[in-house]
Write a protein that holds these residues in place. Sequence first.
Motif, short mmCIF file in Angstrom:
data_model
loop_
_atom_site.label_atom_id
_atom_site.label_comp_id
_atom_site.label_asym_id
_atom_site.label_seq_id
_atom_site.Cartn_x
_atom_site.Cartn_y
_atom_site.Cartn_z
N ARG A 142 45.54 -9.14 -36.84
CA ARG A 142 46.12 -8.06 -36.03
C ARG A 142 45.33 -6.79 -36.29
O ARG A 142 45.23 -6.34 -37.43
CB ARG A 142 47.58 -7.86 -36.40
CG ARG A 142 48.43 -9.06 -35.97
CD ARG A 142 49.86 -8.75 -36.05
NE ARG A 142 50.11 -7.77 -34.99
CZ ARG A 142 51.30 -7.34 -34.64
NH1 ARG A 142 52.35 -7.79 -35.26
NH2 ARG A 142 51.46 -6.47 -33.68
N VAL A 143 44.76 -6.27 -35.23
CA VAL A 143 44.00 -5.03 -35.28
C VAL A 143 44.62 -4.07 -34.28
O VAL A 143 45.44 -4.50 -33.45
CB VAL A 143 42.50 -5.26 -34.98
CG1 VAL A 143 41.85 -6.12 -36.05
CG2 VAL A 143 42.29 -5.88 -33.62
N PRO A 144 44.27 -2.78 -34.32
CA PRO A 144 44.88 -1.83 -33.38
C PRO A 144 44.80 -2.26 -31.91
O PRO A 144 45.70 -2.00 -31.13
CB PRO A 144 44.09 -0.54 -33.62
CG PRO A 144 43.67 -0.64 -35.06
CD PRO A 144 43.39 -2.11 -35.27
N ALA A 145 43.74 -2.97 -31.53
CA ALA A 145 43.57 -3.37 -30.13
C ALA A 145 44.31 -4.66 -29.79
O ALA A 145 44.25 -5.12 -28.66
CB ALA A 145 42.08 -3.53 -29.83
N GLY A 146 44.98 -5.26 -30.77
CA GLY A 146 45.69 -6.52 -30.52
C GLY A 146 45.40 -7.52 -31.62
O GLY A 146 45.19 -7.16 -32.77
N THR A 147 45.35 -8.79 -31.26
CA THR A 147 45.06 -9.85 -32.22
C THR A 147 43.72 -10.48 -31.88
O THR A 147 43.47 -10.80 -30.71
CB THR A 147 46.17 -10.92 -32.21
OG1 THR A 147 47.41 -10.29 -32.54
CG2 THR A 147 45.90 -12.01 -33.23
N VAL A 148 42.87 -10.65 -32.88
CA VAL A 148 41.58 -11.32 -32.67
C VAL A 148 41.56 -12.61 -33.47
O VAL A 148 42.16 -12.69 -34.55
CB VAL A 148 40.37 -10.42 -33.05
CG1 VAL A 148 40.25 -9.24 -32.15
CG2 VAL A 148 40.43 -9.99 -34.49
N GLN A 149 40.90 -13.59 -32.92
CA GLN A 149 40.71 -14.88 -33.58
C GLN A 149 39.29 -14.91 -34.13
O GLN A 149 38.32 -14.78 -33.36
CB GLN A 149 40.90 -16.03 -32.58
CG GLN A 149 42.25 -16.07 -31.91
CD GLN A 149 43.34 -16.59 -32.82
OE1 GLN A 149 43.11 -17.41 -33.71
NE2 GLN A 149 44.56 -16.10 -32.62
N LEU A 150 39.16 -15.07 -35.43
CA LEU A 150 37.84 -15.13 -36.06
C LEU A 150 37.63 -16.51 -36.66
O LEU A 150 38.42 -16.95 -37.50
CB LEU A 150 37.73 -14.07 -37.16
CG LEU A 150 37.90 -12.61 -36.74
CD1 LEU A 150 37.85 -11.71 -37.96
CD2 LEU A 150 36.83 -12.20 -35.74
N GLU A 151 36.57 -17.17 -36.24
CA GLU A 151 36.22 -18.47 -36.81
C GLU A 151 35.19 -18.23 -37.91
O GLU A 151 34.18 -17.53 -37.70
CB GLU A 151 35.63 -19.40 -35.75
CG GLU A 151 35.21 -20.74 -36.33
CD GLU A 151 34.50 -21.63 -35.33
OE1 GLU A 151 34.04 -22.72 -35.76
OE2 GLU A 151 34.35 -21.25 -34.15
#
Length: 157
Positions: A142-151
């Motif tokens: 969860r980052v300020p811009a939303g949720t990112v998926q990191l592989e």
Amino acid sequence: MSSTVYLTAEGLQKLKDDLHHARTVERQKISEEIAEARAQGDLSENAEYDAAKEAQGHLEARIVKMENALASARVVNEDEVDASKARILSNVRVMNQKAKREATYTLVAAQEADLKRNRISVESPIGKALLGREVGETVAVRVPAGTVQLEILDITR
């Protein structure tokens, strides 16, 4: 009781240097500012005096924080970092699944974080999410811009 602060030898020296500078140079400068403001007379309506006293309070709080970090510091030998999992001082190469962009981060203590050099704190959202993970895992952050998926593509030391 403060928790252990893991630092590189370089990070420990920088912390010591910063603490020394704050104790000697910055304290002296603020003391001089307080003395000058005091010399202007009535302290009840002296904005310079109030500002100098506030700066002194912030400096003393910063010094205490650095002293606590130094007292609980442990130097991490980069040669001893296990590369099977993301740990402090690991270089973690990730793929942002949405943006299809790769990035490599070095996980470091908060005192050594430097985004320009891709050194991120293990206390940051991305750092926390990567810590203890292995190659092939995907983490949601969860980052300020939303949720990112990191592989996680690769972990090196």
